[in-house]
Enzyme design. Structure first.
Site, mmCIF file in Angstrom:
data_model
loop_
_atom_site.group_PDB
_atom_site.id
_atom_site.type_symbol
_atom_site.label_atom_id
_atom_site.label_comp_id
_atom_site.label_asym_id
_atom_site.label_seq_id
_atom_site.Cartn_x
_atom_site.Cartn_y
_atom_site.Cartn_z
ATOM 1 N N LYS A 114 84.515 83.623 77.804
ATOM 2 C CA LYS A 114 85.810 84.254 78.084
ATOM 3 C C LYS A 114 86.995 83.284 78.069
ATOM 4 O O LYS A 114 88.045 83.611 77.478
ATOM 5 C CB LYS A 114 85.730 85.012 79.411
ATOM 6 C CG LYS A 114 84.830 86.239 79.356
ATOM 7 C CD LYS A 114 84.665 86.883 80.726
ATOM 8 C CE LYS A 114 83.774 88.113 80.646
ATOM 9 N NZ LYS A 114 83.516 88.713 81.965
ATOM 10 N N SER A 136 79.588 85.336 79.722
ATOM 11 C CA SER A 136 80.995 85.306 80.144
ATOM 12 C C SER A 136 81.616 83.921 80.094
ATOM 13 O O SER A 136 82.841 83.792 80.268
ATOM 14 C CB SER A 136 81.138 85.880 81.547
ATOM 15 O OG SER A 136 80.898 87.272 81.550
ATOM 16 N N TYR A 152 83.037 91.955 71.071
ATOM 17 C CA TYR A 152 82.913 91.340 72.398
ATOM 18 C C TYR A 152 81.450 91.034 72.732
ATOM 19 O O TYR A 152 81.131 89.938 73.202
ATOM 20 C CB TYR A 152 83.520 92.266 73.447
ATOM 21 C CG TYR A 152 83.218 91.857 74.867
ATOM 22 C CD1 TYR A 152 83.834 90.749 75.438
ATOM 23 C CD2 TYR A 152 82.303 92.569 75.643
ATOM 24 C CE1 TYR A 152 83.555 90.362 76.744
ATOM 25 C CE2 TYR A 152 82.019 92.196 76.945
ATOM 26 C CZ TYR A 152 82.640 91.086 77.485
ATOM 27 O OH TYR A 152 82.358 90.696 78.769
ATOM 28 N N VAL A 181 76.244 85.464 83.235
ATOM 29 C CA VAL A 181 75.058 86.066 83.837
ATOM 30 C C VAL A 181 73.756 85.571 83.220
ATOM 31 O O VAL A 181 72.676 85.874 83.721
ATOM 32 C CB VAL A 181 75.130 87.615 83.767
ATOM 33 C CG1 VAL A 181 76.251 88.147 84.639
ATOM 34 C CG2 VAL A 181 75.274 88.083 82.330
ATOM 35 N N TYR A 194 85.061 85.313 89.669
ATOM 36 C CA TYR A 194 85.105 86.727 90.066
ATOM 37 C C TYR A 194 85.459 86.885 91.549
ATOM 38 O O TYR A 194 86.393 86.260 92.040
ATOM 39 C CB TYR A 194 83.772 87.420 89.736
ATOM 40 C CG TYR A 194 83.342 87.232 88.314
ATOM 41 C CD1 TYR A 194 84.194 87.574 87.261
ATOM 42 C CD2 TYR A 194 82.101 86.704 88.001
ATOM 43 C CE1 TYR A 194 83.800 87.413 85.944
ATOM 44 C CE2 TYR A 194 81.695 86.537 86.686
ATOM 45 C CZ TYR A 194 82.551 86.888 85.660
ATOM 46 O OH TYR A 194 82.156 86.717 84.372
#
Length: 598
Positions: free
Chosen positions: A66, A63, A188, A258, A240
């Protein structure tokens, strides 16, 4: 010489040990990761990288891709077009929650999976393959090198991407995705499977910290206005459902992955990346969070920290070869200083010294490796604790190398914990005094064992004459004694001859625009004054005053004129000696002025 910044990073890594947590178990390849691997990298906006641990170990970006995919979407489509597909509001949910607007179907932000899948679809290209190729090339421009796909991670993640597959199809149902959702999902997953190391991530973060300009390559990868947009979303959404805690405790734009990585951005200063695979309940690296909290506190990195700091803490730096003191040393000492003055360096500092400023100072000094380092804090407003400790550690490193640090600190902005002991640094309230002290130390160190020269005999007017010229000079010169405080030569008077100091101290003074008297130069035994009036139409431009009782040898204007008329050969030698000394003094003044202007 070891860099104190490196020492600091290694120290906090040792202090912030195992913080608990578990590796990500829902992707087989991530579940097999070594939970004890660790690395920390800090990259400055001018490309310096500090590394601790296994900084070259590669893992999937996950992530942490992103923000960069979102940036590429903004670059390709523009802010308004992207905003029609994905919002910028914090979701308060975990990264894989189905968090979309009930009326528009828009994902809450591009940092959660739904928003990131949408952002992937906004990368320009006719297919998922083309969009992925552009994305991985884009990441590489931030990192400063070409990046590649980790095919094993890609296969493992795609085979377990059931929730993300559901999200992609839902977004297609809501009209957020256009075209085949499976193609976007595949793109993705590949983006999340790009292999990076912690050094790559630190430089990617530093590119954002540097307003979108890659620190090493110099390429302007992203427009600064879009950088602000991306960093804003990272600040509010990057961690998050722990975003609130993060902003409160750490206070910098960040993004986690992660695989165990976290990147953080301190605009205008540094990019930071940490890798430690054990995750906390929010899916963030547990040890990484602990390290960021520690660094934010120590380095005053919180975005709400009020500071007047500037991007460059070093106002000017120069060696004493370029800017000597106003003291006129005798000939042998002058020769020593001409040879070794570059071994003492002045660093004029300014602004508020935060971590980035101290790091720049440390790196500059380590590269220069001076024997004497003068830190001028005159124009420093405030100094962070971490900067103070870093500079004191630098002093310790320099002393280990046989060097010394000298502080010019009239306002006391950096107290010395060793004050009052033999371990304290030499301290001065003005720069000229510090420079003169350095010159004394260099003379003492490099003159070596020698007979003390007669200061008068070492003056160019005496030293550079042959027997005939010296005999004519000795016959003409007279001795004078001037009491302390008395004016020897007054400003505005006619040229009165050349005065060589045998004993005592004198000063040359002038008045500034406000009428205040300023000391221009200090004069000791073996130096002379009065001859510079020859270059100003025979008019004395400064006042020469005896600081202590003076004993002088004087060649009067009348005697110089008489020798010139009656003994041209001797006069030629005398005039040459006067000219050589005058040019030497003028050259030093020009060099000092050039440094100040620079």
């Amino acid at each position: 010489m070891r860099n104190p910044v490196q020492d600091y990073l290694e120290q906090i890594v040792a202090q912030c040990g195992d913080a608990g947590g578990e590796v990500a178990g829902y992707i087989p390849e991530l579940a097999a990761a070594d939970p004890d691997r660790f690395s920390l990298c800090l990259a400055t906006v001018d490309g310096q990288v500090y590394e601790v641990g296994e900084s070259d170990h590669r893992y999937s970006i996950q992530s942490m891709s992103k923000p960069f995919t979102y940036a590429l979407g903004l670059h390709d489509q523009g802010i308004e077009a992207v905003a029609r597909k994905v919002d910028v509001e914090p979701s308060g949910d975990a990264f894989n929650e189905i968090s979309v607007s009930p009326d528009t179907g828009r994902p809450k932000n591009p940092m959660i999976n739904a928003g990131a899948i949408t952002a992937s679809s906004l990368v320009a290209g006719d297919s998922g393959d083309e969009r992925f190729a552009r994305a991985v090339e884009w990441y590489g421009r931030f990192a400063g090198r070409e990046l590649e796909l980790d095919s094993s991670i890609y296969s493992s993640e795609l085979g377990t991407a059931h929730r993300n597959r559901a999200i992609a199809h839902m977004l297609r149902e809501f009209g957020i995705l256009e075209g085949d959702p499976e193609e976007v999902l595949d793109q993705y997953v590949r983006q999340c499977s790009v292999a990076v190391d912690t050094r790559d991530l630190a430089l990617m973060a530093a590119t954002l910290a540097n307003g979108g300009r890659q620190p090493r390559t110099g390429e302007q990868v992203l427009d600064p206005a879009l950088v602000e947009h991306v960093l804003s979303v990272m600040t509010t959404c990057g961690m998050y459902d722990a975003a609130g805690d993060w902003v409160t405790a750490v206070g910098m734009p960040a993004k986690s992955g992660v695989s165990g990585g976290i990147i953080g951005v301190l605009p205008g200063q540094v990019g930071i990346a940490v890798f430690s695979p054990r995750l906390d309940p929010h899916g963030n690296s547990a040890r990484g969070v602990a390290l960021f909290e520690r660094m934010s506190t120590d380095m005053e990195m919180h975005l709400m920290h009020v500071s007047r700091g500037s991007r460059n803490a070093v106002r000017s730096s120069y060696s004493l070869a370029s800017a000597r003191s106003n003291t006129h040393w005798q000939g042998a000492d002058e020769e020593v200083l001409d040879r070794v003055a570059d071994r003492a360096v002045v660093y004029e500092l300014h602004g508020d010294l935060l971590f980035a400023g101290a790091e720049k100072i440390v790196r500059t000094v380590v590269e220069d490796a001076p024997e004497l380092a003068v830190f001028d804090f005159t124009h420093v407003n405030d100094i962070a604790d971490v900067s103070r400790l870093t500079l004191l550690a630098l002093r310790d490193r320099l002393r280990e190398e046989g060097s010394e640090v000298i502080a010019v600190d009239p306002s006391g902005v950096i107290p010395d914990p060793a004050e009052g002991t033999d371990e304290a640094s030499p301290r001065f309230t003005d720069l000229p005094s510090a420079i003169e002290w350095c010159e004394q130390m260099l003379i003492r160190t490099y003159c070596g064992p020698r007979e003390e020269p007669d200061p008068v005999e070492d003056h160019p007017l005496m030293r550079d004459l042959d027997e005939t010229g010296r005999a004519a000079l000795d016959a003409a010169m007279t001795r004078q004694v001037v009491p302390a405080g008395e004016v020897v030569l007054a400003e505005g008077t006619d040229f009165a001859g050349i005065h060589v100091i045998v004993r005592g101290q004198a000063v040359a003074q002038d008045r500034g625009p406000d009428g205040e008297v300023t000391t221009l130069v200090q004069l000791g035994p073996g130096t002379s004054f009065g001859e510079l009036a020859l270059g100003t139409r025979d008019r004395q431009e400064t006042t020469i005053r005896a600081e202590t009782e003076l004993e002088l040898l004087v060649l009067s204007a009348a005697d110089l004129e008489r020798i010139t008329a009656k003994d041209p050969a001797a006069a030629l030698q005398i005039w040459r000696a006067i000219a050589r000394d005058g040019y030497r003094v003028a050259d030093r003044a020009l060099r000092r002025s050039a440094v100040r202007v620079g």
